[in-house]
Scaffold this active site. Structure first.
Site, PDB file in Angstrom:
ATOM      1  CE  LYS A  39      -3.815  -0.045  -0.124  1.00  0.00           C
ATOM      2  NZ  LYS A  39      -4.717  -0.099  -1.313  1.00  0.00           N
ATOM      3  CG  HIS A  51      -3.849   3.237  -5.585  1.00  0.00           C
ATOM      4  ND1 HIS A  51      -4.650   2.278  -6.167  1.00  0.00           N
ATOM      5  CD2 HIS A  51      -3.420   2.687  -4.411  1.00  0.00           C
ATOM      6  CE1 HIS A  51      -4.722   1.218  -5.390  1.00  0.00           C
ATOM      7  NE2 HIS A  51      -3.989   1.428  -4.324  1.00  0.00           N
ATOM      8  CG  ASP A 109     -10.138   3.470  -8.970  1.00  0.00           C
ATOM      9  OD1 ASP A 109      -9.169   3.805  -8.254  1.00  0.00           O
ATOM     10  OD2 ASP A 109     -10.100   2.519  -9.762  1.00  0.00           O
TER      11      ASP A 109
END
Length: 348
Positions: free
Chosen positions: A75, A93, A268
């Protein structure tokens, strides 16, 4: 010598790891140096890594790792302005318009490092080589059902946590559903042919919940999709990208509907391609459901590290998928790693 440095996760409620002791032993046997940080939260204990022959480093010491070390985590890193000079393997991300992702790319640009984004490790045909999808779908469906059960009690979904295994989760959830005294809800899964959708559908089946399974063929028209509103639960299990249709538009909040809970497993909310634009932020373990409408009720579940609810099973599964690619780190200039680097360079 190629040096892989497995960092301790710094995200709350994150106990997963992308490399097991057995995998570390295989890397060492292949001539790769492996350092594993101590961790106060990792589901797999450090003794296994010691036994595999790994070097052990203090928790969160990766910023001082040798510059040629490849930092491997899952993460996000803590958000700050620190330049990133290392190569990092992680879920960044950063490539779908996320605001925090842009800041991350600036840190790599400032430090001269490279992001090998786990979401974009793909084979020659563009298929991901490893994904947590199955357990994300499984856990996402579970939290969505917990939210539905709480609605039957006129309550908000309570906090969720880590489970030692899926059997414990299933037993708890079955008891919650039975205690409502209500007929099981009906669910629709979009992305049912993928790993995420398979996990969501399997959890629903285990709970006695009827599932309508949709994939690309059923959504090729581009919408609208009134059938979604006819189900009690909607589980979004697709990988958002340009051209992804909107499944639940904002107008649905005031439309007649049976739909009362959306499990946005893809999660998202700040992407330009969000197919569920009825909410604008991720939810948390402490507050799993975000109420976006009250008459009738509609809650959205959008936790972005769902597989962490089952950290041992999800780590074992993911690490087994990823290991063949990690074994090729000795040739990082080709194959899956070169493709990930090129994707990074395009976006940075």
């Amino acid at each position: 010598m190629t040096h892989l440095w497995v960092r301790a996760e710094q995200r709350p409620n994150e106990e997963r790891v992308g490399l097991t002791p057995e995998g570390a032993a295989a890397l060492i046997a292949a001539g790769i140096r492996v350092t594993v940080e101590e961790s106060s939260v990792r589901a797999i204990q450090i003794d296994g890594y010691k036994g595999a022959g790994c070097e052990i480093a203090p928790e969160h010491s990766w910023p001082k790792a040798p510059l040629d070390a490849i930092i491997f985590g899952l993460k996000e890193l803590p958000e700050d302005d620190t330049p990133l000079p290392h190569c990092h393997i992680m879920f960044g991300h950063a490539y779908k318009g996320q605001y925090s992702g842009r800041a991350l790319l600036q840190r790599f640009k400032a430090g001269g490092g490279t992001l090998y984004d786990l979401e974009y490790l793909v084979d020659e045909l563009g298929r991901r080589v490893a994904a947590f999808g199955y357990w994300a779908g499984y856990a996402g469906a579970a939290v969505t059902l917990k939210t539905w059960a709480a609605q039957q009690r006129d309550e908000a979904c309570p906090p969720v946590g880590v489970y030692p295994g899926k059997d414990t989760l299933n037993a708890e959830l079955l008891a919650e559903l039975d205690a409502t005294g209500a007929t099981r809800p009906r669910a629709i899964v979009i992305g049912a042919l993928g790993r995420v959708g398979a996990g969501a559908a399997d959890l629903c089946k285990a709970m006695g919940v009827a599932v309508t399974k949709w994939d690309m063929a059923e959504t090729a028209s581009g919408g609208p999709f009134p059938e979604i509103l006819d189900h009690d639960l909607f589980l979004n299990c697709i990988f958002a990208r340009p051209g992804t249709p909107v499944f639940v538009p904002h107008e649905a909040l005031n439309a007649p509907r049976a739909l009362s809970a959306i499990g946005d497993v893809a999660c998202d909310p700040d992407s330009d391609y969000n197919p569920v634009p009825v909410y604008d932020r991720a939810t948390t373990w402490d507050q799993p459901a975000l109420r976006v409408a009250s008459d009738p009720v509609l809650d959205v579940i959008a936790i972005d590290n769902l597989p962490s609810m089952l950290p041992v099973e999800s780590s074992d599964d993911y690490a087994a998928q990823l290991l063949p690619s990690l074994l090729t780190l000795t040739d990082i200039e080709s194959g899956v790693w070169a493709r990930a680097r090129d994707t990074f360079l395009t976006h940075v």
